[in-house]
Design a protein around this motif. Structure first.
Motif, PDB file in Angstrom:
ATOM      1  N   ASP A 304       4.071  18.616  47.272  1.00  0.00           N
ATOM      2  CA  ASP A 304       2.980  18.331  48.195  1.00  0.00           C
ATOM      3  C   ASP A 304       2.249  17.038  47.789  1.00  0.00           C
ATOM      4  O   ASP A 304       1.661  16.949  46.709  1.00  0.00           O
ATOM      5  CB  ASP A 304       2.017  19.520  48.211  1.00  0.00           C
ATOM      6  N   SER A 305       2.260  16.058  48.679  1.00  0.00           N
ATOM      7  CA  SER A 305       1.655  14.751  48.357  1.00  0.00           C
ATOM      8  C   SER A 305       0.170  14.877  48.044  1.00  0.00           C
ATOM      9  O   SER A 305      -0.350  14.129  47.211  1.00  0.00           O
ATOM     10  CB  SER A 305       1.818  13.783  49.535  1.00  0.00           C
ATOM     11  N   LEU A 306      -0.511  15.799  48.702  1.00  0.00           N
ATOM     12  CA  LEU A 306      -1.956  15.921  48.476  1.00  0.00           C
ATOM     13  C   LEU A 306      -2.247  16.614  47.145  1.00  0.00           C
ATOM     14  O   LEU A 306      -3.221  16.286  46.469  1.00  0.00           O
ATOM     15  CB  LEU A 306      -2.606  16.664  49.642  1.00  0.00           C
ATOM     16  N   THR A 309      -1.428  13.736  44.551  1.00  0.00           N
ATOM     17  CA  THR A 309      -2.447  12.693  44.431  1.00  0.00           C
ATOM     18  C   THR A 309      -3.704  13.261  43.777  1.00  0.00           C
ATOM     19  O   THR A 309      -4.372  12.569  43.012  1.00  0.00           O
ATOM     20  CB  THR A 309      -2.795  12.077  45.809  1.00  0.00           C
ATOM     21  N   ALA A 310      -4.034  14.525  44.042  1.00  0.00           N
ATOM     22  CA  ALA A 310      -5.186  15.149  43.369  1.00  0.00           C
ATOM     23  C   ALA A 310      -4.954  15.185  41.857  1.00  0.00           C
ATOM     24  O   ALA A 310      -5.856  14.891  41.067  1.00  0.00           O
ATOM     25  CB  ALA A 310      -5.424  16.555  43.912  1.00  0.00           C
ATOM     26  N   PHE A 312      -3.124  13.146  40.136  1.00  0.00           N
ATOM     27  CA  PHE A 312      -3.305  11.756  39.666  1.00  0.00           C
ATOM     28  C   PHE A 312      -4.786  11.472  39.444  1.00  0.00           C
ATOM     29  O   PHE A 312      -5.170  10.809  38.477  1.00  0.00           O
ATOM     30  CB  PHE A 312      -2.711  10.782  40.694  1.00  0.00           C
ATOM     31  N   GLY A 313      -5.635  11.996  40.319  1.00  0.00           N
ATOM     32  CA  GLY A 313      -7.073  11.773  40.201  1.00  0.00           C
ATOM     33  C   GLY A 313      -7.774  12.761  39.282  1.00  0.00           C
ATOM     34  O   GLY A 313      -8.998  12.805  39.246  1.00  0.00           O
ATOM     35  N   ASP A 315      -8.234  15.757  39.709  1.00  0.00           N
ATOM     36  CA  ASP A 315      -9.155  16.438  40.618  1.00  0.00           C
ATOM     37  C   ASP A 315      -8.709  17.900  40.792  1.00  0.00           C
ATOM     38  O   ASP A 315      -7.636  18.156  41.328  1.00  0.00           O
ATOM     39  CB  ASP A 315      -9.112  15.695  41.967  1.00  0.00           C
ATOM     40  N   LEU A 387       1.473  11.852  41.818  1.00  0.00           N
ATOM     41  CA  LEU A 387       1.824  10.756  42.720  1.00  0.00           C
ATOM     42  C   LEU A 387       0.793   9.658  42.505  1.00  0.00           C
ATOM     43  O   LEU A 387      -0.368   9.788  42.878  1.00  0.00           O
ATOM     44  CB  LEU A 387       1.809  11.243  44.179  1.00  0.00           C
ATOM     45  N   SER A 388       1.246   8.589  41.862  1.00  0.00           N
ATOM     46  CA  SER A 388       0.325   7.571  41.344  1.00  0.00           C
ATOM     47  C   SER A 388       0.517   6.236  42.043  1.00  0.00           C
ATOM     48  O   SER A 388       1.494   6.029  42.773  1.00  0.00           O
ATOM     49  CB  SER A 388       0.602   7.373  39.856  1.00  0.00           C
TER      50      SER A 388
ATOM     51  N   ASP B 229       2.163  13.304  56.163  1.00  0.00           N
ATOM     52  CA  ASP B 229       2.558  13.571  54.782  1.00  0.00           C
ATOM     53  C   ASP B 229       3.157  14.952  54.580  1.00  0.00           C
ATOM     54  O   ASP B 229       3.253  15.424  53.452  1.00  0.00           O
ATOM     55  CB  ASP B 229       1.369  13.363  53.829  1.00  0.00           C
ATOM     56  N   CYS B 231       2.031  17.693  54.955  1.00  0.00           N
ATOM     57  CA  CYS B 231       1.068  18.721  54.598  1.00  0.00           C
ATOM     58  C   CYS B 231       0.466  19.307  55.869  1.00  0.00           C
ATOM     59  O   CYS B 231       0.486  18.694  56.922  1.00  0.00           O
ATOM     60  CB  CYS B 231      -0.036  18.140  53.726  1.00  0.00           C
ATOM     61  N   TYR B 391      -3.281   5.306  50.479  1.00  0.00           N
ATOM     62  CA  TYR B 391      -3.108   6.756  50.614  1.00  0.00           C
ATOM     63  C   TYR B 391      -3.352   7.444  49.273  1.00  0.00           C
ATOM     64  O   TYR B 391      -4.058   8.447  49.193  1.00  0.00           O
ATOM     65  CB  TYR B 391      -1.689   7.082  51.118  1.00  0.00           C
ATOM     66  N   VAL B 392      -2.765   6.893  48.229  1.00  0.00           N
ATOM     67  CA  VAL B 392      -2.949   7.477  46.892  1.00  0.00           C
ATOM     68  C   VAL B 392      -4.420   7.425  46.496  1.00  0.00           C
ATOM     69  O   VAL B 392      -4.986   8.402  46.003  1.00  0.00           O
ATOM     70  CB  VAL B 392      -2.076   6.738  45.847  1.00  0.00           C
ATOM     71  N   ASN B 395      -6.616   9.922  48.500  1.00  0.00           N
ATOM     72  CA  ASN B 395      -6.351  11.334  48.260  1.00  0.00           C
ATOM     73  C   ASN B 395      -6.460  11.750  46.807  1.00  0.00           C
ATOM     74  O   ASN B 395      -6.392  12.931  46.496  1.00  0.00           O
ATOM     75  CB  ASN B 395      -4.978  11.701  48.833  1.00  0.00           C
ATOM     76  N   SER B 396      -6.631  10.788  45.920  1.00  0.00           N
ATOM     77  CA  SER B 396      -6.838  11.156  44.525  1.00  0.00           C
ATOM     78  C   SER B 396      -8.331  11.268  44.229  1.00  0.00           C
ATOM     79  O   SER B 396      -8.727  11.622  43.140  1.00  0.00           O
ATOM     80  CB  SER B 396      -6.180  10.136  43.594  1.00  0.00           C
ATOM     81  N   ALA B 397      -9.160  10.997  45.208  1.00  0.00           N
ATOM     82  CA  ALA B 397     -10.605  10.986  44.951  1.00  0.00           C
ATOM     83  C   ALA B 397     -11.369  11.632  46.091  1.00  0.00           C
ATOM     84  O   ALA B 397     -12.474  11.262  46.395  1.00  0.00           O
ATOM     85  CB  ALA B 397     -11.073   9.550  44.773  1.00  0.00           C
ATOM     86  N   SER B 399     -12.153  15.199  46.685  1.00  0.00           N
ATOM     87  CA  SER B 399     -13.151  16.243  46.434  1.00  0.00           C
ATOM     88  C   SER B 399     -14.130  15.852  45.337  1.00  0.00           C
ATOM     89  O   SER B 399     -15.219  16.380  45.256  1.00  0.00           O
ATOM     90  CB  SER B 399     -12.491  17.574  46.087  1.00  0.00           C
ATOM     91  N   SER B 400     -13.725  14.919  44.472  1.00  0.00           N
ATOM     92  CA  SER B 400     -14.581  14.608  43.326  1.00  0.00           C
ATOM     93  C   SER B 400     -15.475  13.423  43.619  1.00  0.00           C
ATOM     94  O   SER B 400     -15.538  12.938  44.720  1.00  0.00           O
ATOM     95  CB  SER B 400     -13.732  14.351  42.089  1.00  0.00           C
TER      96      SER B 400
END
Lengths: 400, 400
Positions: A304-306, A309-310, A312-313, A315, A387-388, B229, B231, B391-392, B395-397, B399-400
């Motif tokens: 799952d891309s989301l 990516t989370a 990666f963050g 999160d 996914l970075s 994506d 999702c 996109y990355v 989606n990596s930032a 919720s935070s």
């Protein structure tokens, strides 16, 4: 005394194997790009597993065919070109490469036929290989073959593409037999488009059928459960060759276990060096109605891309994990029974957020995701990565 | 005279509808976050389609339930929180919101029951909504409702999350009836985790069954074939409400066509504003054995991370397209018959690279990928985007 696992020597760790890796000029960079693994015998039993992609590269079609004999003398591998989507001329190139290896080995003193030579290729899909360089390289490489440390090392280097480090393993059994291996790429088996190639060797005495059972079981639980980006190469190949040079015939369970452990360690090395990796993520689904359903759910989360990516963050966005599980194909869930933890901290209990879930620390390099579906005892784990930006960078500029 | 399509007014373009969008304080940013669409009648026929995710948010469970009557007076929508994975208390929040809307509309002079009020939510999964703000906002918004331009505009703004622009459409039929709509998010239906919400309105006279047929057919060919994506949100909802205020009863085929065109235009707007988009990519598979197989193959290509990163890099790496097709579930292919073109230039013919394939210019914002499997007449198109750094980042930032 127990089994000893080291990350050196690789395919030349077992007795009866020589290897080499040279720069044949296939890669423009001038790096090593041609490898040979040679089985000196006395046995030549071998087996292989291959990509599940319906589009199969010429070397996959060739090697699958020669392995119907259950025997291999040698494996020749090149980086710098996948020889996939190259039509009948590409298949003729693979055949010519096997013929050239057989001829060179025969000249060198070991009578060999092309049907005893497996071929593996990795690199960009769609271009013909520079056959003048491949064939010249094949003539040279036979004279470079060495046992011990250097042969395995150089071969492992020669199969690298976007890999940043070579991957090798040697597993020494206390009964004096060994399994060695090298691998490149990252993905599932069928692994990622960063083609996964792996050659395993052993000096155990084992029939092709025994090797086949050990390899299929190991691949199903290791390479098949490494999923970097859900993509699957046209070239993925894992081969297992047995020389019998130790004179030892292990029990099937011992052979199974040794091959599994060697594959598992190579998988961990592939995951750690995957394209753009900044996090090593392990997704375990428990409490599914079956292992198969657990596997599908774990794979859905890992792809799952989301979610990626989370990660990666750093999160702890557990809602994305729950949503991914809810979309897993053919896996039945009860949303009110789902429990999720990140690195041991519960973040979702019974389908609802747990106190402190948004504060879980995911800043380290390893993230352990456990999803309990609460429906049965099916269990499976998938290894993946985040996914970075680096993944996007590397893959947006590969062929150009 | 033909149908006229404009991108203004949206849900208030048809007669018999009022709408409003206000800042109720649900979003910390202070932006608009609560929308109301109100059907003044004389008819109240309505239908909806929902996420396929097994994990469904409270508002989806509620709205699916109230739509069993085939009637709606109003739709209340909030951004700033998905109200998903919030358990029984979250469902009570949705119910209380519908009750509050019904009470406010009744006070305002239109006797309404909670069972006539659909609820949609979008935002982060897993947190309860600030119900004091939601309920106060509901009391206020009833007094803000307006027809014409401003009501639809403000409602379309109030449902935005990561959207950068509101999405509206109005389709005026020469027979004096209209279909209007607004949407937010991007993905497939079930669309992306950037929840897709869409409310369509019409002043045509149409029974719920006629609306349902038109909406299901339209969604299957539009929102279902938008895949950013892969999702799929817990909250995705598309509603269609008919006021009958025009007094015109269109033929089913005309209604089908108008709803399809409105959905198709909203889809194009969603694609163009998808998270991190730098390229609008259309993947068409032709020559499949069936439409279903064409759709699976097109979706496999559209979801492939390596295809999407190549598109971001304007890289005509067609091998990744062929490899993705080769992995499409349950789609049978013959690798030697595959033909691929990028923006009309052949890059792979009969499974082999075409001359000049590596030089095709993909630097523009639109990329048209056509894959001909050469096996039958099945055809399907998926709209997607590239996989970019943006996109990355986004989606990596989140919720935070």
């Amino acid at each position: 005394m127990s089994v000893r696992l080291v990350r050196t020597q690789g395919v030349t760790a077992p007795e009866g194997f020589r290897a080499a890796g040279i720069a044949a000029g296939i890669k423009k960079s001038g790096a090593r790009d041609l490898a040979l693994v040679f089985n000196e015998g006395p046995d030549y039993a071998a087996t292989g597993v291959f990509t599940r992609n319906q589009v199969k590269a010429a070397p996959v079609l060739w090697t699958r065919q020669v392995l119907t004999t259950g025997q291999l003398r040698a494996v020749v591998l090149n980086s710098g070109g996948a020889n996939a989507c190259t039509g009948a001329p590409g298949f003729q190139d693979t055949h010519a490469t096997a013929e050239a290896v057989a001829a060179a080995l025969s000249d060198w003193g070991t009578e060999t036929g092309a049907i005893e030579v497996a071929v593996c290729s990795t690199g960009l899909i769609g271009d013909r290989l520079p056959m003048d360089k491949v064939l010249a390289g094949v003539r040279d490489i036979v004279h470079e073959m060495a046992g011990g440390l250097s042969g395995g090392d150089e071969a492992a280097q020669a199969i690298m593409t976007t890999d940043t480090v070579p991957k090798q393993v040697a597993l020494h059994h206390p009964d004096n037999w060994t399994v060695g291996g090298m691998a490149k790429g990252a993905g599932m088996l069928a692994p990622s488009l960063a083609t996964m190639l792996c050659v395993l060797t052993t000096d155990a005495v084992a029939h092709a059928a025994a090797l086949d059972r050990a390899l299929r079981r190991a691949a199903a639980h290791t390479f098949d459960r490494l999923d970097i980006d859900g993509c699957c190469s046209t070239n993925d190949t894992v081969l297992l060759l047995a020389s019998g040079a130790s004179g030892i015939t292990p029990a099937q369970a011992e052979l199974d276990d040794a091959v599994l452990r060697a594959c598992d360690d190579l998988c961990a090395q592939l995951q750690a060096d995957a394209e753009g990796v900044t996090k090593r993520v392990t997704v375990t689904v428990t409490g599914a109605r079956s292992e198969e359903e657990a596997l599908l759910a774990a794979r859905a989360v890992a792809r799952d891309s989301l979610v990626k990516t989370a990660m990666f963050g750093s999160d702890p966005n557990w809602g994305r994990v729950v949503a991914a599980v809810g979309l897993a194909p053919t896996t039945i869930i009860d949303p009110d029974r789902i429990t999720v933890s990140f690195n041991g901290s519960p973040v979702c209990i019974g389908g609802v957020g747990a106190p402190g879930a948004r504060e879980v620390d995911l800043s380290g390099a390893d993230i352990d995701v456990i999803v309990d579906l609460g429906l049965g005892d099916g269990l499976a784990t998938i290894r993946t990565t985040d996914l970075s930006h680096a993944y996007v960078e590397e893959n947006s500029a590969y062929s150009s």
